[in-house]
Design a protein around this motif. Structure first.
Motif, PDB file in Angstrom:
ATOM      1  N   THR A  30      -9.731  -0.643  13.752  1.00 49.68           N
ATOM      2  CA  THR A  30      -8.474  -0.243  13.108  1.00 49.68           C
ATOM      3  C   THR A  30      -7.842   0.935  13.826  1.00 49.68           C
TER       4      THR A  30
ATOM      5  N   TYR B 173      -5.892  -2.049   7.647  1.00 51.59           N
ATOM      6  CA  TYR B 173      -7.134  -2.827   7.595  1.00 51.59           C
ATOM      7  C   TYR B 173      -7.053  -3.856   6.470  1.00 51.59           C
ATOM      8  N   TRP B 174      -6.474  -3.451   5.357  1.00 48.37           N
ATOM      9  CA  TRP B 174      -6.354  -4.365   4.214  1.00 48.37           C
ATOM     10  C   TRP B 174      -5.093  -5.211   4.311  1.00 48.37           C
TER      11      TRP B 174
ATOM     12  N   LEU C 268      -7.786  10.944   0.383  1.00 56.91           N
ATOM     13  CA  LEU C 268      -8.956  10.728   1.225  1.00 56.91           C
ATOM     14  C   LEU C 268     -10.139  11.537   0.691  1.00 56.91           C
TER      15      LEU C 268
ATOM     16  N   GLU D 154       0.847  -1.197   0.000  1.00 58.37           N
ATOM     17  CA  GLU D 154       0.000   0.000   0.000  1.00 58.37           C
ATOM     18  C   GLU D 154       0.882   1.247   0.000  1.00 58.37           C
TER      19      GLU D 154
ATOM     20  N   ARG E 173      -6.321   2.686   6.873  1.00 63.74           N
ATOM     21  CA  ARG E 173      -6.830   2.028   5.672  1.00 63.74           C
ATOM     22  C   ARG E 173      -5.845   0.969   5.188  1.00 63.74           C
TER      23      ARG E 173
ATOM     24  N   ALA F  48     -13.702   0.779  11.360  1.00 66.15           N
ATOM     25  CA  ALA F  48     -13.050   2.032  11.750  1.00 66.15           C
ATOM     26  C   ALA F  48     -12.645   1.997  13.213  1.00 66.15           C
TER      27      ALA F  48
ATOM     28  N   ASN G  89     -13.823   5.906   4.239  1.00 65.48           N
ATOM     29  CA  ASN G  89     -12.515   6.060   3.593  1.00 65.48           C
ATOM     30  C   ASN G  89     -11.716   4.760   3.608  1.00 65.48           C
ATOM     31  N   ILE G  90     -11.851   3.978   4.668  1.00 61.90           N
ATOM     32  CA  ILE G  90     -11.155   2.691   4.715  1.00 61.90           C
ATOM     33  C   ILE G  90     -11.608   1.793   3.573  1.00 61.90           C
TER      34      ILE G  90
END
Length: 257
Positions: free
Chosen positions: A141, A174-175, A102, A94, A171, A138, A111-112
Motif C-alpha cells: 500500500t 487498501y480497503w 490512528l 472512507e 488505509r 503495509a 493501523n491499516i
C-alpha cells in the motif's frame, strides 16, 4: 479489469457520488438547505465555507454519521441511505479526519487493519493475528503512494504529520475506497508536509478515486482541486471550476459579498 481500471471506466458518464438537494435539521436549526454536489472518479472537489457553513454536516451525511432528512444520495447511480459509517465504508466511502484516528503505538500494517485484523490458524491452535499479511499489506500500500520510511514496522507515533496522513490515506486505499473525504488534511503541517499531502491527493486522483477535500486554505484548494463548492449558512453559495475562478471570487461567495 483491475480495481484502478474499473475506477477510471465510468469517469466520462455518471458521477460516482451524486448528492441531490439534501436537507439536515437539528431541532429548529437547518444545518443543510437543499445542497447538491456531484463527484466523478478521478476528480478532486473542494468544499469550502466559514465555520458553521455546513461542510462537516454534509461530509458526515455522506459517510453515514448522519442521515438526510430530505433529498437523496446516489452512489454509482443507485440511491443509498447509510445507517452507520461501517455501511458507508462497506460501499467504498472512507473519511480521513483531521485527527486521523490512528493508534500511535501500532505499526502501519496494524493501523491499516485496525478493527479488521486478519487471522490465521497455526498448527490447529486458536486463531491468531496474521502479522505477515499485515506487513505485506503495509509494504504494498505504501508503495502505491511512493511512501518511504526507514522501518515500516515502527510505531506511527514516530512519524511526521505528512507521513501520518500517508498512513491514513493508505488505509483507505487498501480497503479499496472509491470516494475519500478529507477534512483539513494540511492543517497544522509545515510547508514541506503540506506539499507531501497534496502530492498524495494527486496520486489518489491519478488512481481514479473521487476526493472531497475540505479546507480553509485557498492556496491548497487551488493547487489540487478541479472544482470548488462553497457553502454558506447551510446553503450552496456557488460552484466554480478552479481554472475559471479566483481567490477573490471564492472569498466573496463564502462571505456573501
Amino acid at each position: 479489469m483491475s480495481a484502478v481500471q474499473s475506477l477510471h471506466a465510468g469517469q466520462a458518464s455518471e458521477p460516482i457520488l451524486d448528492i441531490r438537494a439534501v436537507y439536515k435539521r437539528f431541532g429548529g436549526v437547518e444545518a443543510l438547505k437543499g445542497v447538491s454536489l456531484a463527484l466523478h472518479p478521478g476528480e478532486v472537489v473542494a468544499l469550502a465555507g466559514d465555520n458553521g457553513a455546513g461542510k462537516s454536516t454534509l461530509t458526515k451525511m455522506i459517510s453515514g454519521v448522519y442521515r438526510a432528512d430530505d433529498g437523496e444520495i446516489r452512489l454509482d447511480g443507485k440511491r443509498v441511505d447509510f445507517a452507520t459509517p461501517e455501511a458507508a465504508r462497506h460501499e467504498g466511502i472512507e473519511t480521513i479526519y483531521q485527527d486521523l484516528a490512528l493508534a500511535d503505538n501500532l505499526s502501519i500494517g496494524a493501523n491499516i487493519f485496525l478493527g479488521r485484523e486478519p487471522m490465521r490458524r497455526a498448527f490447529g491452535l486458536l486463531p491468531m493475528i496474521d502479522r505477515r499479511k499485515m506487513a505485506e499489506a503495509a509494504k504494498a500500500t505504501m508503495a502505491q503512494l511512493d511512501f518511504h520510511v526507514d522501518r515500516l514496522d515502527a510505531p506511527v507515533g514516530r512519524f511526521s504529520g505528512g507521513q501520518r496522513q500517508a498512513v491514513a490515506i493508505g488505509r483507505a486505499i487498501y480497503w479499496n475506497a472509491r470516494v475519500i473525504l478529507m477534512d483539513e488534511p494540511t492543517a497544522a503541517l509545515g510547508v514541506p508536509e503540506q506539499r507531501k499531502v497534496l502530492s498524495l491527493i494527486r496520486t489518489l486522483k491519478a488512481q481514479g478515486r473521487g476526493v472531497i477535500f475540505i479546507s480553509h486554505n485557498l492556496q491548497d484548494i487551488f493547487a489540487v482541486s478541479d472544482r470548488i463548492v462553497v457553502l454558506r449558512r447551510g446553503s450552496l453559495a456557488g460552484e466554480r471550476r478552479i481554472d475559471e475562478t479566483t481567490h477573490d471570487e471564492v472569498v466573496k461567495l463564502m462571505i456573501g459579498g
